[in-house]
Enzyme design. Structure first.
Site, short mmCIF file in Angstrom:
data_model
loop_
_atom_site.label_atom_id
_atom_site.label_comp_id
_atom_site.label_asym_id
_atom_site.label_seq_id
_atom_site.Cartn_x
_atom_site.Cartn_y
_atom_site.Cartn_z
N HIS A 117 0.36 -57.01 82.75
CA HIS A 117 0.63 -58.31 83.21
C HIS A 117 -0.93 -58.83 83.22
O HIS A 117 -1.05 -59.46 84.55
CB HIS A 117 1.82 -58.51 84.49
CG HIS A 117 2.27 -59.95 84.62
ND1 HIS A 117 1.77 -60.45 85.64
CD2 HIS A 117 3.07 -61.04 84.41
CE1 HIS A 117 2.70 -61.57 86.10
NE2 HIS A 117 2.88 -62.24 84.90
N LYS A 119 -4.54 -59.73 84.85
CA LYS A 119 -5.64 -61.31 84.47
C LYS A 119 -6.72 -60.75 84.64
O LYS A 119 -7.53 -60.93 85.89
CB LYS A 119 -5.69 -62.88 84.90
CG LYS A 119 -3.71 -62.92 84.71
CD LYS A 119 -2.70 -62.75 85.18
CE LYS A 119 -1.30 -63.34 84.65
NZ LYS A 119 -0.32 -62.50 85.21
N ASP A 124 -20.88 -59.47 81.21
CA ASP A 124 -22.05 -58.43 81.90
C ASP A 124 -21.74 -58.07 82.98
O ASP A 124 -22.89 -57.15 83.31
CB ASP A 124 -23.08 -59.29 82.44
CG ASP A 124 -23.86 -60.06 80.20
OD1 ASP A 124 -23.15 -59.87 79.35
OD2 ASP A 124 -24.21 -60.75 80.43
N HIS A 296 2.34 -71.12 90.87
CA HIS A 296 2.82 -69.46 90.42
C HIS A 296 1.62 -69.11 91.34
O HIS A 296 1.20 -67.73 90.14
CB HIS A 296 2.05 -70.00 88.53
CG HIS A 296 2.30 -68.52 87.47
ND1 HIS A 296 0.68 -68.48 87.53
CD2 HIS A 296 3.33 -68.31 87.20
CE1 HIS A 296 1.45 -66.97 86.15
NE2 HIS A 296 2.30 -67.09 86.11
N LYS A 298 -0.08 -66.22 92.95
CA LYS A 298 0.20 -65.21 94.05
C LYS A 298 -0.96 -64.40 94.89
O LYS A 298 -2.03 -64.22 94.19
CB LYS A 298 -0.10 -63.68 92.87
CG LYS A 298 1.70 -64.29 91.69
CD LYS A 298 0.65 -64.55 90.64
CE LYS A 298 1.14 -65.08 88.25
NZ LYS A 298 2.54 -64.86 88.93
N ASP A 303 -4.13 -63.32 108.66
CA ASP A 303 -5.18 -63.72 110.29
C ASP A 303 -6.51 -64.02 109.90
O ASP A 303 -7.65 -63.84 110.25
CB ASP A 303 -5.32 -61.90 110.82
CG ASP A 303 -3.96 -61.11 111.87
OD1 ASP A 303 -3.03 -62.47 111.47
OD2 ASP A 303 -3.81 -60.67 111.99
#
Length: 378
Positions: A117, A119, A124, A296, A298, A303
């Site tokens: 899951h 991404k 480089d 979508h 996450k 603070d």
């Protein structure tokens, strides 16, 4: 195994936050076009369409120039969105591409549930990306699925990018084969910028069990909040300990705010999420429904000092079954960028109240209670 190396703090690292999918893709493609040594891509979804056509054109041009390119995609995440002809076209261009955990191999076994899951994009060893955005048109709102698609991602520039590069290398070598060069070949060849604060990019997965760095990080962020705690997540189906941690934070005077979709992509998951909200509301947690569509993103903000942007949802699958990635950001200017985006999300959201929760029909409540028994598989 995947967490034993390079789980380090980096201070020669800058970061840029993306709250808009098209801005993210424009930036990613621009840096792919600048690649001189290698490109790593690891995504749950790589879907054919306008966005992928742009990325592929850039990849083919760099491959022709001698840049080493490796791509990992999750087989389940791409069952109907990535054709064999496309894969062959990529291979013909000299790009190494592999599918993670082929569905046909483990369809009758628990391994089927272990999905990649993450991404991750690394160019480089100097630029790296992670977050919630997959490589597909809906993430840029080129077509509408569930109203406006709201997501988040972060670009790391400098020394901190190596953490994600190292995790990609370990995944590739564990699942497929050795890379053409030694690990040090993929380290950044230029120094990172002098910037305030620290960055800690990291990954997690079922191979770490019973250790769970991703879930532990969420706990630490929740427990460390003293003024406010803002969270965006498309799904909410947590264990009792995390539910209680949020309630305790709110009871102690922390301004806890949970932002979720008003138009969910999976209605059954949304109905289950509602079953948790009554207790959260009783303890003073504020819940916002993003009225333009599907959120979508996450992300976690604490603070005005610490932030997490990554791929994990707040559910059992992300914390126990999936391979996930994220970046922790400490006292960096990018934290303010995330705060501004979260404020904008809340300005477009409707506050969900205890009265709303109590007005649910008896049929919806009964259905939700039954679904909750299987919530760990959603």
């Amino acid at each position: 195994y995947l967490q034993k190396r390079d789980f380090l703090l980096y201070n020669r690292t800058s970061a840029k936050y993306f709250g808009d999918g098209m801005e993210f893709f424009d930036d990613l493609i621009a840096h792919i076009q600048q690649a001189e040594t290698y490109i790593f891509l690891e995504y749950f979804i790589i879907a054919e369409g306008k966005i992928w056509d742009r990325i592929l054109d850039a990849l083919k041009e760099r491959a022709a120039a001698g840049v080493e390119i490796h791509v990992i995609f999750d087989d389940f995440g791409n069952l109907t969105r990535f054709s064999d002809d496309m894969i062959q076209s990529i291979q013909d261009a000299g790009i190494e591409i592999r599918d993670f955990n082929p569905v046909h191999r483990y369809v009758n076994r628990i391994y089927f549930n272990y999905r990649d899951h993450r991404k991750i994009a690394v160019i480089d060893g100097h630029w790296a990306y992670t977050g919630g955005i997959n490589l597909a048109d809906e993430y840029a709102n080129l077509f509408e699925r569930f109203g406006w698609w709201k997501d988040s991602a972060v670009r790391i520039e400098g020394d901190g990018a190596w953490a994600l590069a190292a995790q990609f290398i370990q995944m590739w070598e564990m699942m497929y084969d050795t890379l053409p060069n030694e690990d040090d070949y993929y380290r950044p060849r230029t120094e990172g910028p002098e910037t305030p604060g620290f960055c800690q990019a990291f990954t997690d997965g079922p191979l770490n069990n019973p250790d769970n760095p991703m879930e532990d990080t969420f706990f630490q962020l929740i427990s460390s909040a003293t003024r406010f705690l803002y969270i965006t997540t498309p799904y909410y189906a947590v264990e009792e300990s995390m539910q209680q941690a949020l309630c305790i934070a709110a009871d102690s005077g922390v301004d806890v705010r949970l932002m979720m979709p008003a138009i969910p992509d999976k209605k059954y998951a949304y109905v289950v999420a509602e079953t948790y909200w009554g207790e959260l509301l009783r303890h003073g947690v504020k819940i916002y429904k993003y009225t333009p569509g599907f959120i979508h993103a996450k992300s976690v903000l604490v603070d005005r000092k610490m932030a997490l942007v990554g791929s994990p949802n707040m559910d059992y699958r992300s914390f126990q079954l999936h391979f996930e990635s994220a970046a922790l950001l400490y006292d960096m200017p990018v934290v303010e960028e995330l705060l501004e985006d979260m404020d904008a999300v809340m300005a477009q959201s409707a506050l969900y109240t205890m009265e709303d929760w109590k007005k649910r029909s008896w049929l919806r409540r009964t259905f939700a209670s039954l679904l909750k028994l299987a919530a760990i598989w959603f």
